[in-house]
Design a protein around this motif. Sequence first.
Motif, PDB file in Angstrom:
ATOM      1  N   LYS B 119       6.578   8.737 -11.164  1.00 28.67           N
ATOM      2  CA  LYS B 119       5.597   7.716 -10.795  1.00 28.67           C
ATOM      3  C   LYS B 119       5.259   7.783  -9.307  1.00 28.67           C
ATOM      4  N   GLY B 120       5.965   8.650  -8.619  1.00 26.54           N
ATOM      5  CA  GLY B 120       5.717   8.775  -7.182  1.00 26.54           C
ATOM      6  C   GLY B 120       6.316   7.664  -6.359  1.00 26.54           C
ATOM      7  N   GLU B 121       7.279   6.933  -6.937  1.00 20.34           N
ATOM      8  CA  GLU B 121       7.869   5.802  -6.205  1.00 20.34           C
ATOM      9  C   GLU B 121       9.088   6.211  -5.397  1.00 20.34           C
ATOM     10  N   ARG B 122       9.631   7.358  -5.678  1.00 21.55           N
ATOM     11  CA  ARG B 122      10.878   7.727  -5.020  1.00 21.55           C
ATOM     12  C   ARG B 122      10.800   9.145  -4.478  1.00 21.55           C
ATOM     13  N   ASN B 123      11.537   9.328  -3.407  1.00 19.81           N
ATOM     14  CA  ASN B 123      11.672  10.639  -2.791  1.00 19.81           C
ATOM     15  C   ASN B 123      12.484  11.540  -3.720  1.00 19.81           C
TER      16      ASN B 123
END
Lengths: 541, 336
Positions: B119-123
């Motif tokens: 989801k692109g929320e975390r590195n």
Amino acid sequence: MDKPFAITLDPGSSLANRTGSWRTFKPLYLDRLPPCNAACPAGENIQGWLFHAESGDYEAAWRALTENNPLPAIMGRVCYHPCQGACNRQNIDSSVGINAVERFLGDEAIKRGWAFPKPANKSGKRVLVVGAGPSGLSAAYHLARLGHEVEIHEAGPYAGGMMRFGIPQYRLPRDVLNAEVKRILDLGVVLRLDTKVSNIQDSMQAGQFDAAFLAVGAHIGKRAFIPAGDATKIVDAVSVLRSMEGEDKPMLGRRVVVYGGGNTAIDVARTVKRLGASEAIIVYRRTREKAPAHDFEIEEALQEGVMVKWLSTIKQAGEGEITIEKMALDDKGFPQPTGEFETLAADSVVLALGQDVDLSLLDGLPGLELKDGTVQVNQNMMTGHPGIFAGGDMVPSERTVTVAVGHGKKAAHHIDAWLRGETYAPPPKHEIASFDKLNPWYYTEAPHMVRPTLDIIRRQSTFEEVQGGLDENNALFEARRCLSCGNCFECDNCYGVCPDNAVIKLGPGKRFEFNYDYCKGCGVCAAECPCGAIKMMPEEN
Amino acid sequence: MSFQPIKFYQTGTFTVGNRLLAPEERSVQASDKRYNSINSGHRACQGCGEALGARYAIDAAMEATQGQLICANATGCLEVFSTPYPETSWQIPWVHSLFGNTAAVATGIAAALKVKQKKGERNPAIRVVAQGGDGGTTDIGFGCLSGMFERNDDVLYICYDNGGYMNTGVQRSSATPPAARTATTMAVGSEPGNAFGQGKFVPAIAMAHEIPYVATATVADLRDLEAKVSRAMELRGARYIHILVPCPLGWGTASSETIKIARLAKETGLFPVFSAEYGEQKSALAIRQKLPVEDYLRPQKRYAHLFGKQPDVQVIAKLQALADRNIRKYNLLEGL
């Protein structure tokens, strides 16, 4: 309360829990005395200068070395290195080649022209040093660095004493000796050659000296009565070695017998071999094990073709031959005559039976005590006459260059204190870092680097130096074999192995500190310290 | 494993640091900027091998991931001494779990990170480590661990093996070595101590799962341990490191001898130190000075019954045979 469900307290850190209160034993950092330092007659801080050499900082190493001994290039050649006999590394593989590294540093200093720092303060006091041998030079160096005006009066034509007139060139090249003497003179020490002190009190008065250090050495060869015909030449070893320094080399013939079993006997035998003698035979009344000469020197002499008659005495010297009597050791280990005789062809006999001190300069000096031909000194190196100190071969001790250098340093500290009306108290010695204090697991196996040795043919015919030096690479390697016994070398082990993070690393050169708030006293740091620089002490209460 | 070629400095690379080495060649533990993942003030016994092993391993993992790490912890000594509510010694994102489900908790964290990354929320650099003692790993949590292995979940599982349930009073686990005395394997009867032929060696079972990385280590070989953790963090998928951590309380050894005992376990061959990738052995840490097992057994009170007036030579010989088999099987004399 704005905390999540079921949470009543903020998260806290375990730092609130001072586990140091559990401790019954407390670790302490300490410096122990490395066995090499303890064994050094010149009082060098060997581990201390090797520490700098290990990181390739040879100048710092040389400066640390010369704090105690101003003659490293000489010492690296002629010292019998008792340090290596004490080295803990021999329990792992073999001793660190301390002597070889010392020589490397000394040679490096000559090559690079490193000089001693000039003394900062002048004391205004004048000290007379009698004799420019190792002991006199060492005392002059230390006194000059302490700010005193020093004058050396030397009876001979050159400085160096036994280092020049006793030790052959193949062991100590003269350019090395000259370079190290010059460096001491550059400190402002005045050297008067061909100046024999015939009466110490007169010389002191004439030069307005406040104190004197006597180091005239022992250079009168002992004689033994040998019934001899006119044809056989009998000379003493000291004069043979001394004449090697002049224009006229000694004429001893093709077959030379040397009488005695000390290092001087070996030096003479090796010297006459180089002068072209076809036979150089040492005659000694006891066995090789009992001979005072160092075994490696006997070995080198044998390699060069010197022959030895153990358990023999010279009974008579006739024309072109001598008669020797065989001896046998009795129960107490003393040699006794057997009545068995043998003749040896000999053109000359060199007596190397030890040396006596020329004490004539002390005639009429009040308070002086003489015993067995040597001058008695107290623990401060002072004779019975206040202000007159003595050291080196003229006082009772082992007669080596290193011991003499040590005497010079010790006397200089006491003279300095005496001139200020004080007494010098040497700093207390730490306990010895014996091998059982170390954790040898951490040291890697590293074989000893061997110094190159001159080819045997050139050793028999020339006076070139027998033993070569290390080059930079193997000198560095050799220095890094040091275990750093008893002194932290910042390996980070204590910092790493503490289960409680209770060791604080203070940064390069600053070592470590314990955080006693959290140290539980488990002792892992002390057990895993490679060099024995941590001690566990019971807590009080 | 070529973790560091030996250089003939005073101590080569056996010590934690070495002032003659360039800083980048020194160990993580030698740095004054190490993470100290588990901080001072924890309540582990004096000389605790597990506290030490945990700091070695997690500091190395933190270094390898530049601090982008989440850690799931099984119940056991390590949790009890480090995190009595409301205090904690951990200076990293750290999740408590039950005794038996750590591997599953870590799997869950890894799965959640994957979703968040998608989801692109975390590195994507955030990695997951699970850790526990031998009880939580080889006994109670073994089902979850095996599941994590066979699914090849992206988790490094670290087991600190002290050979028993130490904080509850030194009971036997399936990692307790033969002949060792514990509260549940007393030194009585005809075969005193833990039985021969029982228990399990989980590193071998992990290898049988053919996961990307399996390794063993001890607290006595820091550089080897750090090299193994950093190799594990280079790989993705299920990885397992089994670290021998002596327990002064349970083994009956002096608190100062923790590292020495671990070293003897390795030097006698009783604890093989090796690594394996995809089911095949890749390296073995060679024995430097081979020693008889007696040297390892004698200082430990849990083996005191072997050294009465008459040493129990038969049992000692059986233990020596185990060591010899390890040496043969894992090539411990030559090393790999």
